[in-house]
Design a protein around this motif. Structure first.
Motif, mmCIF file in Angstrom:
data_model
loop_
_atom_site.group_PDB
_atom_site.id
_atom_site.type_symbol
_atom_site.label_atom_id
_atom_site.label_comp_id
_atom_site.label_asym_id
_atom_site.label_seq_id
_atom_site.Cartn_x
_atom_site.Cartn_y
_atom_site.Cartn_z
ATOM 1 N N PHE A 208 0.813 -1.209 0.000
ATOM 2 C CA PHE A 208 0.000 0.000 0.000
ATOM 3 C C PHE A 208 0.851 1.265 0.000
ATOM 4 N N ASN A 209 1.990 1.233 0.663
ATOM 5 C CA ASN A 209 2.876 2.396 0.621
ATOM 6 C C ASN A 209 3.324 2.693 -0.804
ATOM 7 N N ALA A 210 3.528 1.640 -1.593
ATOM 8 C CA ALA A 210 3.984 1.809 -2.972
ATOM 9 C C ALA A 210 2.924 2.445 -3.857
ATOM 10 N N LEU A 211 1.672 2.385 -3.438
ATOM 11 C CA LEU A 211 0.584 2.905 -4.258
ATOM 12 C C LEU A 211 0.164 4.317 -3.876
ATOM 13 N N ARG A 212 0.758 4.869 -2.830
ATOM 14 C CA ARG A 212 0.446 6.248 -2.460
ATOM 15 C C ARG A 212 1.209 7.221 -3.349
ATOM 16 N N PRO A 213 0.669 8.437 -3.574
ATOM 17 C CA PRO A 213 1.439 9.457 -4.297
ATOM 18 C C PRO A 213 2.793 9.667 -3.650
ATOM 19 N N ARG A 214 3.824 9.812 -4.465
ATOM 20 C CA ARG A 214 5.190 9.859 -3.941
ATOM 21 C C ARG A 214 5.727 11.267 -3.751
ATOM 22 N N ASN A 215 5.035 12.254 -4.265
ATOM 23 C CA ASN A 215 5.519 13.620 -4.103
ATOM 24 C C ASN A 215 5.491 14.006 -2.625
ATOM 25 N N PRO A 216 6.527 14.635 -2.107
ATOM 26 C CA PRO A 216 6.554 14.998 -0.678
ATOM 27 C C PRO A 216 5.427 15.940 -0.271
ATOM 28 N N HIS A 217 4.838 16.661 -1.225
ATOM 29 C CA HIS A 217 3.693 17.510 -0.888
ATOM 30 C C HIS A 217 2.544 16.664 -0.341
ATOM 31 N N TYR A 218 2.350 15.482 -0.925
ATOM 32 C CA TYR A 218 1.264 14.614 -0.462
ATOM 33 C C TYR A 218 1.517 14.176 0.977
ATOM 34 N N ARG A 219 2.740 13.784 1.275
ATOM 35 C CA ARG A 219 3.053 13.334 2.637
ATOM 36 C C ARG A 219 2.801 14.448 3.647
ATOM 37 N N ALA A 220 3.186 15.672 3.288
ATOM 38 C CA ALA A 220 2.982 16.799 4.204
ATOM 39 C C ALA A 220 1.494 17.080 4.405
ATOM 40 N N LEU A 221 0.712 16.983 3.337
ATOM 41 C CA LEU A 221 -0.731 17.205 3.455
ATOM 42 C C LEU A 221 -1.374 16.115 4.306
ATOM 43 N N ARG A 222 -0.928 14.877 4.124
ATOM 44 C CA ARG A 222 -1.472 13.765 4.904
ATOM 45 C C ARG A 222 -1.181 13.949 6.386
ATOM 46 N N GLU A 223 0.037 14.343 6.719
ATOM 47 C CA GLU A 223 0.404 14.568 8.120
ATOM 48 C C GLU A 223 -0.408 15.716 8.717
ATOM 49 N N ALA A 224 -0.626 16.771 7.913
ATOM 50 C CA ALA A 224 -1.416 17.899 8.411
ATOM 51 C C ALA A 224 -2.869 17.495 8.621
ATOM 52 N N TYR A 225 -3.405 16.685 7.704
ATOM 53 C CA TYR A 225 -4.803 16.261 7.805
ATOM 54 C C TYR A 225 -5.042 15.438 9.071
ATOM 55 N N ALA A 226 -4.046 14.656 9.453
ATOM 56 C CA ALA A 226 -4.195 13.785 10.624
ATOM 57 C C ALA A 226 -4.326 14.570 11.923
ATOM 58 N N THR A 227 -3.844 15.812 11.942
ATOM 59 C CA THR A 227 -3.835 16.586 13.185
ATOM 60 C C THR A 227 -4.667 17.861 13.119
ATOM 61 N N GLU A 228 -5.125 18.240 11.923
ATOM 62 C CA GLU A 228 -5.843 19.512 11.774
ATOM 63 C C GLU A 228 -7.237 19.427 12.405
ATOM 64 N N ALA A 229 -7.574 20.415 13.218
ATOM 65 C CA ALA A 229 -8.874 20.437 13.888
ATOM 66 C C ALA A 229 -9.860 21.371 13.201
ATOM 67 N N ASP A 230 -9.362 22.362 12.474
ATOM 68 C CA ASP A 230 -10.229 23.322 11.807
ATOM 69 C C ASP A 230 -10.967 22.647 10.649
ATOM 70 N N GLY A 231 -12.294 22.714 10.673
ATOM 71 C CA GLY A 231 -13.098 22.028 9.666
ATOM 72 C C GLY A 231 -12.870 22.517 8.256
ATOM 73 N N GLU A 232 -12.732 23.830 8.075
ATOM 74 C CA GLU A 232 -12.532 24.378 6.739
ATOM 75 C C GLU A 232 -11.187 23.949 6.163
ATOM 76 N N LYS A 233 -10.160 23.977 7.007
ATOM 77 C CA LYS A 233 -8.846 23.547 6.540
ATOM 78 C C LYS A 233 -8.826 22.054 6.238
#
Length: 381
Positions: free
Chosen positions: A123-148
């Motif tokens: 499954f890791n091999a099938l995720r987008p590989r650009n580092p922007h995706y990883r940063a967005l995923r990490e932010a999504y996991a912790t973001e509390a603001d609904g709009e963001k």
């Protein structure tokens, strides 16, 4: 890592069927538990409402392999969610970036993952590989603001719409951040500011291939722009038209190369169905604006000569480019290799330090009906 290498090498694109019967992939209890963990972790990717087949029913006495078959279905559904997203086709109707991801032989890949007992790497091999995706995923996991969170979810999905393998070297234009970035071996190496289309003439989302550049280009004026006044100028005030380089030749309106040419001193050769390309501009002052939506759809580049010298490295020196520009002679030069270019739209962008930048939704494209908002929407199997 072997699974990742297999995809990177293109070994599973359009692969022939394995000699082993792939309709009978037998799962161990530990593999079923690992798959369940992966399914339960999908909310961290913004896929919480993507429907995945339940496979936790006990084996039937008359069909002992039933749970394995259901797990295979679930694994492929989850794979497609990671690989191509999990939203209605209408959500990506304006996203015209092509992809060969559907040609990946996921059944063979899953079989190898089970044989090697390494589902997580699969499954890791099938995720987008650009580092922007990883940063967005990490932010999504912790973001509390609904709009963001909604913005992050949309942009995570957009990355899943991108090709899994974008190329060792490629250009990525983000129309929302007004930037063009050159990527090499998974890293951003150069960035240039750009101007994109107005809200009423937005820059389309598509991919193409850059094969070279035209220095001192003529501008073939589109009919829509001719109708805005250039046509009447050529007919009614020919002296003024000539002073601006406008001519009417062989049934079409054109502008000669020169300091006032709308394309500036260069345009990239990147054939596409939209007649949209990256080019220079004489209006350098517009790059000081924070929101740069001023064109009819084409992409004007700040530092365009630096961009063209960078792309032509290996086929023309900087001095040769300067000499051609000084001559004002229209000249076409080729890159050493074709370079993929992606004209995309990301209103949230991650950085290498894990921070996220948010950009104005200048084209109003973030209001998408994604699977995150549609509980009844199932992922493609």
């Amino acid at each position: 890592m072997r699974i990742l290498s297999a995809i990177l090498g293109g070994l599973l694109l359009s692969a022939s069927a394995s000699a082993q019967d792939q309709n009978h992939l037998i799962w161990t209890e530990s593999q079923l538990a690992e798959l369940q963990q992966l399914v339960e972790a999908r909310p961290s990717e913004g896929l919480e409402n993507c429907v995945i087949t339940a496979f936790d029913q006990p084996n039937s006495a008359t069909d002992p392999n039933r749970r394995s078959r259901l797990a295979t279905v679930a694994a492929n559904e989850l794979m497609m969610a990671h690989l191509e997203g999990c939203s209605p086709s209408a959500a990506r109707s304006q996203w015209r970036i092509g992809s060969d991801d559907a040609k990946i032989d996921t059944r063979s890949l899953l079989m190898q993952a089970l044989v090697r007992d390494d589902l997580t790497a699969y499954f890791n091999a099938l995720r987008p590989r650009n580092p922007h995706y990883r940063a967005l995923r990490e932010a999504y996991a912790t973001e509390a603001d609904g709009e963001k969170r909604a913005t992050l979810a949309v942009n995570l999905e957009r990355w899943r719409w991108m090709p899994l393998i974008m190329g060792e070297k490629y250009l990525l234009v983000n129309a929302a951040s007004f930037e063009a970035t050159l990527w090499e071996n998974g890293e951003a190496v150069r960035t240039w500011p750009v101007i994109v289309g107005k809200a009423r003439t937005p820059t389309p989302i598509f991919d193409a291939t850059v094969s070279g550049a035209i220095l001192n280009p003529w501008w073939e004026i589109p009919t829509s722009i001719v109708a805005e006044g250039i046509g009447s100028m050529v007919r009614n005030n020919p002296a003024r038209a000539r002073s601006r380089g406008y001519v009417y030749q062989d049934g079409r309106y054109r502008q000669r190369p020169g300091p006032g040419n709308a394309l500036g001193q260069m345009k990239l050769v990147m054939p596409n169905a939209y007649s949209v390309y990256l080019h220079d501009t004489p209006n350098k002052n517009l790059f000081s604006e924070e929101v740069r939506t001023f064109s009819h759809g084409c992409i004007r580049v700040g530092g365009a000569i630096d961009l063209v010298k960078t792309l032509l490295a290996g086929s023309a020196t900087a001095e040769e480019v300067d000499d051609i520009l000084a001559s004002r002679k229209t000249t076409r030069l080729s890159t050493t290799k074709p370079i993929p270019i992606y004209i995309a739209y990301f209103t949230a962008e991650g950085a290498s330090d894990g921070t996220v930048s948010y950009f104005p939704d200048v084209y109003g494209r973030d209001n998408l009906e994604l699977a995150q908002n549609e509980r009844a929407t199932a992922c493609a199997a």
